[in-house]
Design an enzyme around this catalytic site. Structure first.
Site, PDB file in Angstrom:
ATOM      1  CD  GLU A  43      -3.089  -0.965   0.200  1.00  0.00           C
ATOM      2  OE1 GLU A  43      -3.123   0.035  -0.532  1.00  0.00           O
ATOM      3  OE2 GLU A  43      -3.936  -1.882   0.124  1.00  0.00           O
ATOM      4  NE  ARG A  46      -3.864   2.804  -0.605  1.00  0.00           N
ATOM      5  CZ  ARG A  46      -5.127   2.705  -0.224  1.00  0.00           C
ATOM      6  NH1 ARG A  46      -5.818   3.766   0.072  1.00  0.00           N
ATOM      7  NH2 ARG A  46      -5.718   1.532  -0.118  1.00  0.00           N
ATOM      8  CG  ASP A  81      -5.790  -7.167  -7.619  1.00  0.00           C
ATOM      9  OD1 ASP A  81      -4.730  -7.400  -7.040  1.00  0.00           O
ATOM     10  OD2 ASP A  81      -6.713  -6.491  -7.114  1.00  0.00           O
ATOM     11  CD  GLU A 113     -10.997  -1.648  -8.082  1.00  0.00           C
ATOM     12  OE1 GLU A 113     -12.165  -1.348  -7.719  1.00  0.00           O
ATOM     13  OE2 GLU A 113     -10.008  -1.488  -7.345  1.00  0.00           O
TER      14      GLU A 113
END
Ligand code: DMJ
Length: 660
Positions: free
Chosen positions: A268, A272, A401, A535
């Site tokens: 993360e 980010r 993903d 998404e």
């Protein structure tokens, strides 16, 4: 010793014992005798007291020694010559004059100490009179001063590198009015999300838009790292919100501090923070973002200290100690986490000239290449100690993903020179198509989840990003199957749109099924929420860029209106708990990815293609655009040439060792 009238402990007077009527003279004689006796007793008590005092009263020299403690420090000893007695290191003057001087000195010191105490007391009282806010502000200022000093020490100037060709960092204004208005509306939504975060959550990681205060989750650790600020910067920039961008830049410059005892998610923080900072650097050219990204990356590196080099999921930024999520299969690291570092780490090596970042991610890739894959699929779990797969679960949604996404994007970001990444992507997608992609009874194409050789006919909101990925990877696909992959992308976009359209609020659930009569609808209550995820809109945008089919803008606008109608509250935007309920409850979280991704993709959907064109920019998984590194043909000036050759060599050497 007795007393004439006894006073017992209770205090009640006991009358004297009467043994018949006494005569007066007898009485007087008796009295005189007892008086004498009493006087004698008093006298002896007095003598005992004096005697005791002589032995037991505190020795005055001890007092002096106590004073000495102070005087020794405060007054230098003077050689006083004769007539002095040294008592335990203290000079007692034998003569009256010296004693007087000494008393004066003591007095002076006492006064000084008293005055010092009073001043300290006054200062403390003054402090207490101040408001909480003022005290907090003063603490902040002190903290900032220290942070600035640390920063000065930490910020070594980075070597200059030729900036890649930065094309399309603003503009994209649509010609027709309707599209322009829609784009403006999305910009207004961004302002609403930002200004409320600015007002109620500034510096916190996220915002609680109902409670109107800061919010955070364990992925960001226990510190206020301003995740929303970092995540939102590039969206603000491309929307032309430069005032807001400046505010964010200042906060980052003065407050973003990574020397904190806080355990964060490596994935993360990479997507980010490092992704956000790098994108902000490329767009604005402001060095502070690059420096912060490099500082933070240095703090993540200890996460790679495992027996295999597969990083831990979490790392403590201060101690460098890493560990994995308790819930992950037998202490495993997660495919989508350790497999989603490549883009940012390549850029870090590019900008610093330090190969370490590049080597870390290339090492992961090499290790994965060597491993057997059950049915050609990559399981979601890999143990960083043993180097073995955990449970054989495969997903193109959560846990898997962005690993696939980064294989494709590594190739694109290298100006299509990293053919190994492309090969790995193609192999993976072929296995996914074979085992995971099916058509439902109602004719909807979906991507299920593979669990120990069994297909679960369920698709997550997260999985919907794959429509865009298939479209993005169509060009350059094996056996010239570009048309096929573009079509697959369109089918996934359609299915995901259906998952929105079949709800009451026209917003998609977290997961939906294609089983037992269910067609693109959530079945379990805990899968009915929408947390402002991007998404589906991301896929609409890619499909729009590659096809210009107006239905994608239409679907994007439906989603915009639903978000505006059901998620907008006075204090920002909130996720909702049940998209099938006409009276939904709020989850009271404005996720940072709403500003980084959802609003950015919507804005791009209603912009012209010359804003961040896809042949120059590759978006990381948090929608932070990073420039394509056209390593082979950048034009250079002056003394940068040598350095450039070094970087190119590093790049080609690393790729070469993989390609052969
Ligand atoms: C984002 O942080 C990224 O897109 C990530 O890859 C997956 N999920 C969230 C948004 O849903």
């Amino acid at each position: 010793m007795t007393t004439p009238a006894l006073l017992p402990l209770s205090g009640r007077r006991i009358p004297p014992l009467n043994l018949g009527p006494p005569s007066f003279s007898h009485h007087r004689a008796t009295l005189r005798l007892s008086e004498k006796f009493i006087l004698l007793l008093i006298l002896s008590a007095f003598i005992t007291l004096c005697f005791g005092a002589f032995f037991f009263l505190p020795d005055s020299s001890k007092h002096k020694r106590f004073d000495l403690g102070l005087e020794d420090v405060l007054i230098p000893h003077v050689d006083t010559g004769k007539g002095e007695k040294d008592l335990g290191g203290f000079l007692i003057h034998g003569q009256g004059h010296d004693e007087h001087r000494h008393r004066e000195e003591e007095e002076r010191l006492r006064n000084k100490i008293r005055a010092d105490h009073e001043r300290a007391l006054e200062e403390a009282k003054e402090k207490l009179k101040k408001s909480r806010e003022t005290i907090q502000a003063e603490i902040e200022t002190e903290k900032n001063k220290i942070a600035q000093e640390i920063k000065k020490k930490e910020t070594k100037p980075l070597p200059p590198v030729p900036l890649p060709n930065l094309i399309g960092i603003n503009g994209g204004e649509p010609e027709d009015e309707d599209t322009r208005e829609k784009r403006e509306k999305i910009k207004e939504m961004m302002k609403h999300a930002w200004s409320n975060y600015r007002k109620y959550g500034w510096g916190h990681n996220e915002l609680k838009p109902i409670a109107m205060k800061g919010h955070s989750t364990n992925i960001f650790g226990s510190s206020k790292m301003g995740a929303t600020i970092v995540d939102a910067l590039d969206t603000l920039y491309i929307m032309g919100l430069h005032e807001e961008f400046k505010e964010g830049q200042e906060w980052i410059d003065h407050n973003l501090d990574f020397s904190v005892n806080s355990e964060v998610s490596v994935f993360e923080v990479n997507i980010r923070f490092i992704g956000g900072l790098l994108a902000a650097y490329y767009l604005s050219g402001q060095e502070v973002f690059k420096n912060k990204a490099v500082q933070l990356a240095g703090k993540l590196l200890p996460a790679f200290n495992t027996p295999t080099g597969i990083p831990w999921a979490m790392v403590n930024l201060k101690s460098g100690i890493g560990r994995n999520w308790g819930w992950a299969s037998a202490g495993s690291s997660i495919l989508a986490e350790f497999g989603t570092l490549h883009m940012e780490f390549v850029h870090l090596s590019y900008l610093t000239g330090d190969p370490v970042y590049f080597q870390k991610v290339m090492h992961i890739r090499k290790l994965l290449q060597k491993m057997d894959r059950p049915d050609g699929l990559y399981p979601n779990y890999l143990n960083p100690k043993t180097g073995r797969w955990g449970q054989h679960h495969t997903s193109v949604g959560g846990l898997g993903d962005s690993f696939y996404e980064y294989l494709l994007k590594a190739w694109l970001m290298s100006d299509k020179t990293d053919i190994e990444a492309r090969k790995m992507y193609d192999d993976a997608i072929e296995a996914i198509e074979k085992h995971l992609i099916r058509t439902s009874n109602g004719g909807l194409t979906f991507i299920g989840e593979w669990k120990n050789g069994h297909l679960e006919r369920k698709m997550g909101h997260l999985t919907c990003f794959a429509g865009g990925m298939f479209a993005l990877g169509a060009d350059g696909s094996r056996k010239d199957k570009a048309g096929h992959y573009l079509q697959l992308g369109a089918e996934i976009a359609h299915t995901c749109h259906e998952s929105y359209d079949r709800t009451v609020l026209k917003l998609g659930p977290e997961a939906f099924k294609f089983d037992g009569g269910a067609e693109a609808v959530a079945v379990r209550q805990n899968e009915k929420y929408y947390i402002l995820r991007p998404e589906v809109i991301e896929t609409y945008w890619y499909m729009w860029r590659f096809t210009h089919d107006p239905k994608y803008r239409q679907w994007g606008w439906e989603a915009t209106e639903a978000i505006e109608k059901y998620c907008r509250v006075r204090g920002g935007f909130s996720g909702i708990k049940d998209v099938y309920s006409s009276a939904p409850a709020y989850d009271d979280v404005q996720q940072s990815f709403f500003l980084a991704e959802t609003l950015k993709y919507l804005y791009l959907l209603f912009s012209n293609d010359d804003l961040l064109p896809l042949d120059h920019w590759v978006f990381n998984t948090e929608a932070h655009p990073l420039p394509v590194l056209h390593l082979a043909n950048t034009t250079l000036s002056g003394n940068l040439d040598l350095r450039w050759h070094f970087l190119s060599k590093l790049y080609w050497d690393c790729l070469g060792s993989l390609n052969h």
